[in-house]
Design an enzyme around this catalytic site. Structure first.
Site, PDB file in Angstrom:
ATOM      1  N   ASP A  83       0.980  -1.333  -0.074  1.00 32.68           N
ATOM      2  CA  ASP A  83      -0.189   0.181  -0.018  1.00 32.68           C
ATOM      3  C   ASP A  83       0.936   1.241   0.076  1.00 32.68           C
ATOM      4  O   ASP A  83       1.706   1.315   1.043  1.00 32.68           O
ATOM      5  CB  ASP A  83      -0.807   0.057   1.142  1.00 32.68           C
ATOM      6  CG  ASP A  83      -2.105   0.977   1.048  1.00 32.68           C
ATOM      7  OD1 ASP A  83      -2.432   1.287  -0.164  1.00 32.68           O
ATOM      8  OD2 ASP A  83      -2.564   1.315   2.053  1.00 32.68           O
TER       9      ASP A  83
ATOM     10  N   TYR B 101       1.194   5.759  -0.403  1.00 28.89           N
ATOM     11  CA  TYR B 101       0.619   6.817   0.364  1.00 28.89           C
ATOM     12  C   TYR B 101       0.992   7.734  -0.456  1.00 28.89           C
ATOM     13  O   TYR B 101       1.885   8.613  -0.169  1.00 28.89           O
ATOM     14  CB  TYR B 101       1.439   6.763   1.620  1.00 28.89           C
ATOM     15  CG  TYR B 101       1.287   7.570   2.630  1.00 28.89           C
ATOM     16  CD1 TYR B 101      -0.205   7.829   3.113  1.00 28.89           C
ATOM     17  CD2 TYR B 101       2.025   8.418   3.314  1.00 28.89           C
ATOM     18  CE1 TYR B 101      -0.612   8.387   4.358  1.00 28.89           C
ATOM     19  CE2 TYR B 101       1.634   9.336   4.320  1.00 28.89           C
ATOM     20  CZ  TYR B 101       0.321   9.365   4.893  1.00 28.89           C
ATOM     21  OH  TYR B 101       0.093  10.384   5.752  1.00 28.89           O
TER      22      TYR B 101
ATOM     23  N   HIS C 136      -3.472  13.849   0.734  1.00 32.20           N
ATOM     24  CA  HIS C 136      -4.036  13.223   1.859  1.00 32.20           C
ATOM     25  C   HIS C 136      -2.829  13.099   2.879  1.00 32.20           C
ATOM     26  O   HIS C 136      -3.054  13.295   4.012  1.00 32.20           O
ATOM     27  CB  HIS C 136      -4.323  11.766   1.330  1.00 32.20           C
ATOM     28  CG  HIS C 136      -4.057  10.783   2.485  1.00 32.20           C
ATOM     29  ND1 HIS C 136      -5.259  10.451   3.606  1.00 32.20           N
ATOM     30  CD2 HIS C 136      -3.453   9.584   2.734  1.00 32.20           C
ATOM     31  CE1 HIS C 136      -5.032   9.607   3.943  1.00 32.20           C
ATOM     32  NE2 HIS C 136      -4.090   9.148   3.786  1.00 32.20           N
TER      33      HIS C 136
ATOM     34  N   GLU D  99     -10.951   4.250   3.040  1.00 32.60           N
ATOM     35  CA  GLU D  99      -9.796   4.983   2.301  1.00 32.60           C
ATOM     36  C   GLU D  99     -10.170   4.565   0.896  1.00 32.60           C
ATOM     37  O   GLU D  99     -10.204   3.600   0.417  1.00 32.60           O
ATOM     38  CB  GLU D  99      -8.470   4.403   2.753  1.00 32.60           C
ATOM     39  CG  GLU D  99      -8.172   4.776   3.997  1.00 32.60           C
ATOM     40  CD  GLU D  99      -6.415   4.609   4.650  1.00 32.60           C
ATOM     41  OE1 GLU D  99      -5.811   3.602   3.750  1.00 32.60           O
ATOM     42  OE2 GLU D  99      -6.054   5.209   5.261  1.00 32.60           O
TER      43      GLU D  99
ATOM     44  N   ASP E 270      -9.571   0.542   1.314  1.00 30.91           N
ATOM     45  CA  ASP E 270      -8.566   0.043   2.406  1.00 30.91           C
ATOM     46  C   ASP E 270      -9.287   0.493   3.733  1.00 30.91           C
ATOM     47  O   ASP E 270      -8.650   1.436   4.275  1.00 30.91           O
ATOM     48  CB  ASP E 270      -7.073   0.629   2.268  1.00 30.91           C
ATOM     49  CG  ASP E 270      -6.183  -0.026   2.812  1.00 30.91           C
ATOM     50  OD1 ASP E 270      -6.225  -1.080   3.173  1.00 30.91           O
ATOM     51  OD2 ASP E 270      -5.095   0.630   3.081  1.00 30.91           O
TER      52      ASP E 270
ATOM     53  N   TYR F  30       1.108   2.766  15.703  1.00 32.04           N
ATOM     54  CA  TYR F  30       1.942   2.590  14.539  1.00 32.04           C
ATOM     55  C   TYR F  30       3.152   3.143  14.482  1.00 32.04           C
ATOM     56  O   TYR F  30       3.939   2.867  13.867  1.00 32.04           O
ATOM     57  CB  TYR F  30       1.158   3.619  13.376  1.00 32.04           C
ATOM     58  CG  TYR F  30       1.320   5.086  13.551  1.00 32.04           C
ATOM     59  CD1 TYR F  30       0.703   5.905  14.555  1.00 32.04           C
ATOM     60  CD2 TYR F  30       2.278   5.927  12.723  1.00 32.04           C
ATOM     61  CE1 TYR F  30       1.077   7.174  14.616  1.00 32.04           C
ATOM     62  CE2 TYR F  30       2.471   7.168  12.764  1.00 32.04           C
ATOM     63  CZ  TYR F  30       1.694   7.907  13.835  1.00 32.04           C
ATOM     64  OH  TYR F  30       2.041   9.193  13.862  1.00 32.04           O
TER      65      TYR F  30
ATOM     66  N   THR G 134      -4.821   6.573   0.039  1.00 35.76           N
ATOM     67  CA  THR G 134      -5.874   7.348  -0.248  1.00 35.76           C
ATOM     68  C   THR G 134      -6.016   8.629  -1.221  1.00 35.76           C
ATOM     69  O   THR G 134      -4.834   9.294  -1.492  1.00 35.76           O
ATOM     70  CB  THR G 134      -6.214   7.856   1.446  1.00 35.76           C
ATOM     71  OG1 THR G 134      -6.278   6.585   2.123  1.00 35.76           O
ATOM     72  CG2 THR G 134      -7.639   8.654   1.242  1.00 35.76           C
TER      73      THR G 134
END
Ligand code: CA
Length: 423
Positions: free
Chosen positions: A134, A136, A141, A207, A241, A252, A357
């Site tokens: 994934d 970014y 975003h 997302e 997502d 995280y 996103t």
């Protein structure tokens, strides 16, 4: 130009006005039912064309494919043949469906065998997904998230404008449109001075993403250049997502996304080939600072795909909450693939690479509830009169996407999934 993309083509198969699936699209998917085993098909209008039977009838002889390539529960065996073979196959299917082509058109008993009304078949997961990455890659975003969670004055982390940032996700929990998902449970920290608790997430979010599916790549140790990238991309689908923002926020640091992200991601059923999207390629946003040489690219690598998200509440009232566009992406697919393989990491047939996103500049183009409600501080009114900060139990999230040019509309169908209460 790819023959099947010709905007002047018309098919003898009737295609409803405003359908996502005219003859210029011909996306691939998997169908089956209580009589038909799972098999490869191509969507046109409200029909699925059965490639297994089409091959058995001898219509695909010169394409290099035979019926065993289509007699499979996933598209992977077909994709194994690579970009040029699949392009040739799509061109041949287009020829057979042309209004000027009589071979199949004038054979009603064969038509009955190969054309299934979409309502008469079950559409299943198109690809056996190997690895899932994934990205970014939307600057808007990443900026919004950075403003909310870190420092509004330095919203983008220093590496963001240099690297198409990504993490490795989990393929096992990628599910098809239509499959309901359960609210995840996990550790959250309700406030700064409280200890964490284990509870159903209170901030389940969508997302809005697109994902691309790869052909087989190169051996481990080799890299794919931006110039070569298109040859390794089979096609695209819509991608939700799902994310649990409260679990994500607590877990995280330092290693990034984990249980806040891997409980589910949903994909749309029909993989639209990169070939079919070629007429809709556009210039990408300007990249400043200038990227490192291995990320430089030529030509139009962004795609003008209009995207929409609706939330269905009460099982009946849909509120559109977002209108965005795939063309806003700062880092394009060629750069993502070049970066992903720049260290020699290999990609394989059936890998899925999510865009991240997709948010635009305006507030109504933000691709997540996190941004649309600014972390819950500005709730959205929905049609049934209630408010949403995030997604409630019983809500369905519906994503749509299509490109349109010269009267031709190429779409992805609907990606719809409902959030059920925690188990
Ligand atoms: Ca994501």
């Amino acid at each position: 130009m790819i023959a099947a993309n010709n905007p002047n083509l018309k098919s003898w198969v009737s295609v409803p006005e405003n359908s996502d699936f005219p003859i210029q699209n011909l996306p691939f998917g998997i169908i089956g039912n209580h009589i038909l085993s799972k098999r490869v098909s191509v969507r046109i209008g409200d029909y699925a064309l059965d490639l297994k039977v089409l091959a058995e009838l001898g219509y695909l002889k010169e394409t290099g494919f035979d019926s065993s390539d289509f007699d499979a529960p996933f598209l992977n065996p077909m994709m194994k043949k690579g970009k040029l073979a699949v392009r040739g196959l799509r061109n041949r299917i287009s020829e057979l469906l042309l209004d000027s082509s009589t071979s199949l058109q004038n054979n009603p008993s064969q038509i009955e065998q190969v054309l299934h009304l979409i309502s008469a078949v079950e559409v299943s997961m198109p690809v056996e997904i190997g690895d899932y990455t994934d990205f970014y890659s939307s600057k808007e975003h990443a900026t919004n998230v950075g403003m909310m969670f870190r420092d509004p004055a330095n919203a983008l982390l220093p590496n963001w404008l240099w690297i198409p940032v990504a993490y490795h996700g989990r393929a096992s929990s990628i599910v098809l449109s239509g499959q309901d998902i359960h609210r995840p449970k996990g550790q959250i920290k309700p406030s700064a001075d409280e200890d964490p608790i284990f509870t159903p997430s209170r901030q389940v979010d969508f997302e809005l993403e697109m994902a691309f599916i790869t052909f087989d790549g190169k051996p481990l140790g080799d890299s794919i250049s931006t110039e070569e990238a298109d040859s390794y991309i089979f096609g695209l689908c819509l991608f939700n997502d799902w994310s649990a923002r409260d679990i994500q926020a607590w877990e995280y640091v330092p290693l990034g996304p984990f249980l806040g992200k891997n409980f589910a991601s949903s994909i749309s059923a029909w993989i639209v080939t990169l070939d079919a999207l070629e007429p809709f390629s556009v210039e990408s946003p300007e990249q400043n600072p200038k990227v490192l040489p291995y990320l430089e690219f030529d030509g139009k690598k962004a795609y003008d795909i209009q995207l929409q998200v609706g939330i269905l509440t009460n099982n009946k009232d849909e509120t559109v909450v977002c209108n965005s566009n795939f063309k806003y992406m700062y880092w394009n697919m060629a750069q993502q693939l070049a970066h992903h393989t720049s260290n020699g990491c290999n990609i394989r047939c059936g890998d899925l690479l999510g865009s991240g996103t997709i948010s635009g500049k305006s507030e109504d183009s933000f691709g997540s509830m996190l941004e649309l409600t600014w972390r819950g501080t500005k709730p959205l009114k929905v049609k049934d009169g209630s408010e949403r900060k995030f997604i409630n139990d019983g809500d369905s999230v519906i994503m749509r996407g299509h490109s349109e040019l010269n009267g031709i509309r190429i779409g992805f169908g609907e990606l719809s999934s409902k959030l059920l209460p925690a188990k």
